[in-house]
Enzyme design. Structure first.
Site, PDB file in Angstrom:
ATOM      1  N   LYS A  53      51.417  51.945  30.918  1.00 13.48           N
ATOM      2  CA  LYS A  53      50.366  50.921  30.995  1.00 13.48           C
ATOM      3  C   LYS A  53      49.077  51.413  30.337  1.00 13.48           C
ATOM      4  O   LYS A  53      48.431  50.679  29.585  1.00 13.48           O
ATOM      5  CB  LYS A  53      50.118  50.542  32.465  1.00 13.48           C
ATOM      6  CG  LYS A  53      51.265  49.743  33.064  1.00 13.48           C
ATOM      7  CD  LYS A  53      51.198  49.618  34.579  1.00 13.48           C
ATOM      8  CE  LYS A  53      52.461  48.922  35.103  1.00 13.48           C
ATOM      9  NZ  LYS A  53      52.536  48.870  36.566  1.00 13.48           N
ATOM     10  N   GLN A  97      49.123  50.693  41.656  1.00 14.06           N
ATOM     11  CA  GLN A  97      50.551  50.922  41.419  1.00 14.06           C
ATOM     12  C   GLN A  97      51.277  51.079  42.760  1.00 14.06           C
ATOM     13  O   GLN A  97      50.890  51.896  43.597  1.00 14.06           O
ATOM     14  CB  GLN A  97      50.729  52.191  40.555  1.00 14.06           C
ATOM     15  CG  GLN A  97      52.160  52.490  40.179  1.00 14.06           C
ATOM     16  CD  GLN A  97      52.773  51.425  39.261  1.00 14.06           C
ATOM     17  OE1 GLN A  97      52.161  50.990  38.308  1.00 14.06           O
ATOM     18  NE2 GLN A  97      53.987  50.999  39.572  1.00 14.06           N
ATOM     19  N   ASP A 120      47.580  41.966  38.586  1.00 15.57           N
ATOM     20  CA  ASP A 120      48.986  41.893  39.006  1.00 15.57           C
ATOM     21  C   ASP A 120      49.310  40.524  39.616  1.00 15.57           C
ATOM     22  O   ASP A 120      50.476  40.198  39.825  1.00 15.57           O
ATOM     23  CB  ASP A 120      49.285  42.987  40.043  1.00 15.57           C
ATOM     24  CG  ASP A 120      50.034  44.165  39.432  1.00 15.57           C
ATOM     25  OD1 ASP A 120      50.688  43.967  38.385  1.00 15.57           O
ATOM     26  OD2 ASP A 120      49.972  45.263  40.003  1.00 15.57           O
TER      27      ASP A 120
END
Ligand code: NDP
Length: 313
Positions: A53, A97, A120
């Protein structure tokens, strides 16, 4: 007849080029999108995802920073970090994460992220906006699935769609996007009766259950579009032979690495389906590029809402 392969790498490259163009335009106006990634502890898989990422952000000209609090961190410490990032104007996206270590209250941490920076799309506010047809920031994997369908000109409206898996991250938001796209949607899970029978109704079958090769041709209507979200590792010779015997390319990978990746869909399904996403190289590449797209979108939405506030003042 073999199914058309829906090439996720190609679709991701198309979207990446579009996002890069947007970033160039923003940069000409003196703006640079910023992404902060929180990686707690030393989970090797998470480290690989986060590296990907951050690398992808840098390649596209998105400012990125990685925060790596120790595994022993408390919920309060993470909340403080999230609050600090929420306050920083140059940070447009905050990504936590998962999974977080067991002592951390993951829901509290995710809910603390400013919904306007929730790239997200997991915050209850964004979940609510999606389910009331006002999508703001949409979870990356489901958004990527819709891009694959759209760019391959696979119709969604009026189609029977079956989603296997009801997680908050993949199954539910994918179902919601398909409903918003006017499909007739059925969501299946581990308690579904006659799963093969329900799946066989699908014009579009999305497999997001995390079970290596479980969706066999018996689950698939001939000609259906099959989206394989699963990412499972095959590590034993018996499993390898079950799915990939005679596949020289896979054999080489398996011998070299001692494992190979398989989706939730049995490779034999390609003989029945009309179109199918491969694993690897299907849905996976879309997930990261949609994160980049969401970071740019988050920046634009926040600037737009600020402009509106200024004009009301
Ligand atoms: P979860 O484990 O959170 O959810 C799995 C879902 O599948 C659950 O709803 C579960 O049902 C259902 N399920 C499990 N076994 C069966 C079964 N035998 N029959 C019917 N339903 C079943 O997984 P995720 O949604 O997070 O991920 C799903 C897969 O997608 C995983 O392989 C994951 O690695 C992969 N993934 C891939 C991504 C990518 O970028 N390619 C991104 C995210 C995930 P129940 O609710 O009843 O337990």
């Amino acid at each position: 007849m073999s199914a058309t392969i829906l090439d996720g790498n190609r679709t991701a490259a198309e979207i990446r080029a579009e996002v890069a163009e947007e970033i160039r335009t923003l940069s000409a106006a003196g703006l640079k999108p910023g992404l902060a990634v929180l990686l707690v502890g030393n989970n090797p898989a998470s480290e690989i995802y986060v590296r990907g990422k951050v690398k992808s952000s840098e390649e596209l000209g998105i400012y990125s920073e990685k925060h790596t609090p120790p595994t022993s961190s408390s919920t309060e410490e993470l909340l403080q970090l999230v609050h600090d990032l929420n306050r920083r104007d140059e940070i447009d996206g905050i990504l936590v994460q998962l999974p977080l270590p067991p002592q951390i209250d993951s829901k509290r941490v995710l809910t603390a992220v400013d919904p306007a920076k929730d790239v997200d799309g997991f915050h209850p506010m964004n979940v609510g906006l999606l389910s009331t047809q006002r999508p703001a920031l949409v979870p990356c994997t489901p958004a990527g699935i819709m891009e694959i369908l759209k760019r391959a000109n696979i119709p969604v409206a009026g189609q029977e769609a079956v989603v296997v898996g009801r997680s908050d991250i993949v199954g539910k938001p994918t179902a919601m996007l398909l409903i918003n796209g006017n499909a007739t949607v059925t969501v299946c899970h581990s308690k579904t009766r006659d799963l093969p029978g329900v799946c066989r109704r699908a014009d579009i079958l999305v497999a997001a259950l995390g079970r290596a090769g479980m969706i066999t041709p018996a689950y698939v209507k001939p000609g259906a579009t099959v989206i394989d979200v699963g990412t499972n590792q095959i590590t034993t010779r018996a499993d390898f032979d079950k799915f990939f015997q005679g596949n020289d390319q896979r054999e080489q990978i398996f011998r070299r690495k001692g494992s190979t990746l398989i989706g939730d869909v049995d490779p034999e399904v390609a003989q029945v389906a009309g179109a199918i996403t491969p694993v690897p190289g299907g849905v996976g590449p879309l997930t990261i590029v949609m994160l980049m797209a969401n970071t740019v979108r988050a920046m634009k939405l926040r600037r737009a809402s600020r402009k509106a506030e200024l004009s009301r003042a």
